[in-house]
Design an enzyme around this catalytic site. Structure first.
Site, PDB file in Angstrom:
ATOM      1  CG  ASP A 230      -2.106   0.924   1.089  1.00  0.00           C
ATOM      2  OD1 ASP A 230      -2.319   1.466  -0.017  1.00  0.00           O
ATOM      3  OD2 ASP A 230      -2.816   1.130   2.095  1.00  0.00           O
TER       4      ASP A 230
ATOM      5  NE  ARG B  29      -3.571   6.851  -7.558  1.00  0.00           N
ATOM      6  CZ  ARG B  29      -3.577   6.572  -6.261  1.00  0.00           C
ATOM      7  NH1 ARG B  29      -3.382   7.520  -5.384  1.00  0.00           N
ATOM      8  NH2 ARG B  29      -3.797   5.349  -5.843  1.00  0.00           N
TER       9      ARG B  29
ATOM     10  CG  HIS C 282       0.685   2.026  -9.363  1.00  0.00           C
ATOM     11  ND1 HIS C 282       0.416   1.662  -8.062  1.00  0.00           N
ATOM     12  CD2 HIS C 282      -0.394   2.733  -9.781  1.00  0.00           C
ATOM     13  CE1 HIS C 282      -0.783   2.125  -7.711  1.00  0.00           C
ATOM     14  NE2 HIS C 282      -1.282   2.784  -8.732  1.00  0.00           N
TER      15      HIS C 282
ATOM     16  NE  ARG D 279      -6.919   2.182  -6.353  1.00  0.00           N
ATOM     17  CZ  ARG D 279      -5.829   2.197  -5.635  1.00  0.00           C
ATOM     18  NH1 ARG D 279      -4.674   2.418  -6.205  1.00  0.00           N
ATOM     19  NH2 ARG D 279      -5.880   1.996  -4.341  1.00  0.00           N
TER      20      ARG D 279
ATOM     21  CG  LEU E 192      10.084 -17.010  -2.537  1.00  0.00           C
ATOM     22  CD1 LEU E 192       9.901 -16.924  -1.022  1.00  0.00           C
ATOM     23  CD2 LEU E 192      10.698 -15.690  -3.034  1.00  0.00           C
TER      24      LEU E 192
ATOM     25  CB  SER F  15      -8.130  -4.011   2.346  1.00  0.00           C
ATOM     26  OG  SER F  15      -7.931  -2.788   3.006  1.00  0.00           O
TER      27      SER F  15
HETATM   28  C1  FPP Z   1      -1.539   0.284  -3.433  1.00  0.00           C
HETATM   29  O1  FPP Z   1      -1.066   1.595  -3.445  1.00  0.00           O
HETATM   30  C2  FPP Z   1      -1.062  -0.408  -4.556  1.00  0.00           C
HETATM   31  C3  FPP Z   1      -1.800  -0.921  -5.572  1.00  0.00           C
HETATM   32  C4  FPP Z   1      -3.263  -0.875  -5.671  1.00  0.00           C
HETATM   33  C5  FPP Z   1      -1.137  -1.597  -6.671  1.00  0.00           C
HETATM   34  C6  FPP Z   1       0.004  -2.424  -6.263  1.00  0.00           C
HETATM   35  C7  FPP Z   1       0.856  -2.616  -7.410  1.00  0.00           C
HETATM   36  C8  FPP Z   1       2.195  -2.759  -7.357  1.00  0.00           C
HETATM   37  C9  FPP Z   1       2.988  -2.832  -6.123  1.00  0.00           C
HETATM   38  C10 FPP Z   1       2.979  -2.816  -8.586  1.00  0.00           C
HETATM   39  C11 FPP Z   1       2.624  -3.865  -9.538  1.00  0.00           C
HETATM   40  C12 FPP Z   1       2.553  -5.203  -9.020  1.00  0.00           C
HETATM   41  C13 FPP Z   1       2.728  -6.270  -9.796  1.00  0.00           C
HETATM   42  C14 FPP Z   1       2.379  -7.627  -9.320  1.00  0.00           C
HETATM   43  C15 FPP Z   1       3.285  -6.147 -11.131  1.00  0.00           C
HETATM   44  P1  FPP Z   1      -2.148   2.711  -3.636  1.00  0.00           P
HETATM   45  O2  FPP Z   1      -2.225   3.071  -5.071  1.00  0.00           O
HETATM   46  O3  FPP Z   1      -3.419   2.250  -3.001  1.00  0.00           O
HETATM   47  O4  FPP Z   1      -1.520   3.894  -2.850  1.00  0.00           O
HETATM   48  P2  FPP Z   1      -2.329   4.975  -2.046  1.00  0.00           P
HETATM   49  O5  FPP Z   1      -3.028   4.271  -0.934  1.00  0.00           O
HETATM   50  O6  FPP Z   1      -1.249   5.872  -1.570  1.00  0.00           O
HETATM   51  O7  FPP Z   1      -3.277   5.621  -3.003  1.00  0.00           O
END
Ligand code: FPP
Length: 235
Positions: free
Chosen positions: A12, A25, A29, A63, A123, A188
């Site tokens: 997160d 944003r 990611h 989103r 793993l 969540s």
């Molecule tokens: C939460 O941060 C993250 C996500 C919803 C996406 C997670 C994705 C990755 C870590 C990268 C891609 C993963 C793979 C498997 C390729 P948020 O966007 O909710 O952050 P915020 O709470 O600050 O808005």
């Protein structure tokens, strides 16, 4: 240091991390994805056998179109690259969640990666994509009801183990330790059945900044906990 056998992570804070840097944003990611590669190396080095990460929930489709499209592009690239990563780390990769919600090419990449890595055991890496625990339970119970109606199992045979076998995580031990980054303190809809006895750890550090030192700090906290199962301390 006693290293947990199975660590689950709610990734997160990518968005807030990027915003704090004045970046979109999507940049968060991309960095979050790169960090996932690093953390797999760290887990392997520390001797963690199972790692499960929550990367995209059933709710995340809500989103903005731009953000969802950016994430799909990231998944496409990562799933391809992950073949090499799995080979390097001798890591078995499994996707949990309803993969039928993704475009056909993503589903094919998932199948290819799972098939390629299926014999690795160093793993076990589970990536939750289009995952929601309640949705997983609904899908599992539908299959169980179907098996009952066809006479393959009888209601009297159903125990906790039977239910576990119908979940996406069948065959994978329950997490010992769950880490959620970036300050929120809730589950969540992640692994609700599987985390009945899991220790939780919450940190304000955003996912892109969660590094090996932070992981060791978390595991040290885990070691300070008095692990009890159903009120009986395991000696
Ligand atoms: C939460 O941060 C993250 C996500 C919803 C996406 C997670 C994705 C990755 C870590 C990268 C891609 C993963 C793979 C498997 C390729 P948020 O966007 O909710 O952050 P915020 O709470 O600050 O808005």
């Amino acid at each position: 240091m006693n290293v947990p056998n199975h660590i689950a992570i709610i990734l997160d804070g990518n968005g807030r991390w990027a915003k704090a840097k004045g970046m979109p944003r999507s940049y968060g990611h991309v960095k979050g994805c790169a960090n996932l590669e690093t953390i797999c190396d760290d887990m392997k080095e520390l001797g963690v056998k199972y790692l499960t990460v929550y990367a995209f929930s059933t709710e995340n489709w809500k989103r903005s179109r731009e953000e969802v499209e950016g994430l799909m592009k990231l998944f496409r690239n990562y799933l391809k690259k992950c073949i090499k990563i799995s080979e390097k780390n001798k890591m078995r990769v499994k996707i949990i969640g309803d993969v039928t919600g993704f475009d056909g090419d993503i589903q094919r990449k998932i199948a290819e990666l799972e098939e390629f890595s299926k014999d690795y055991t160093e793993l076990h890496f589970q990536i939750a994509l289009n995952y929601g625990s309640r949705d997983e339970i609904v899908r599992g119970m539908r299959r169980m009801a179907d098996d009952i109606s066809k006479g393959r199992i009888s209601p009297a045979d159903i125990g906790e183990g039977t239910i576990g076998n119908y979940l996406d995580t069948a065959g994978i031990p329950d997490p010992d330790f769950m880490i959620r980054t970036s300050g929120e303190q809730r589950l969540s809809n992640f692994l609700l059945w599987q985390m009945a006895y899991t220790e939780f750890y919450f940190t304000d550090v955003a996912w892109p900044d969660f590094n090996k030192a932070e992981l060791i700090r978390a595991i040290e906290k885990y070691n300070e906990r008095d692990r009890r199962y159903g009120g009986v301390k395991e000696e």
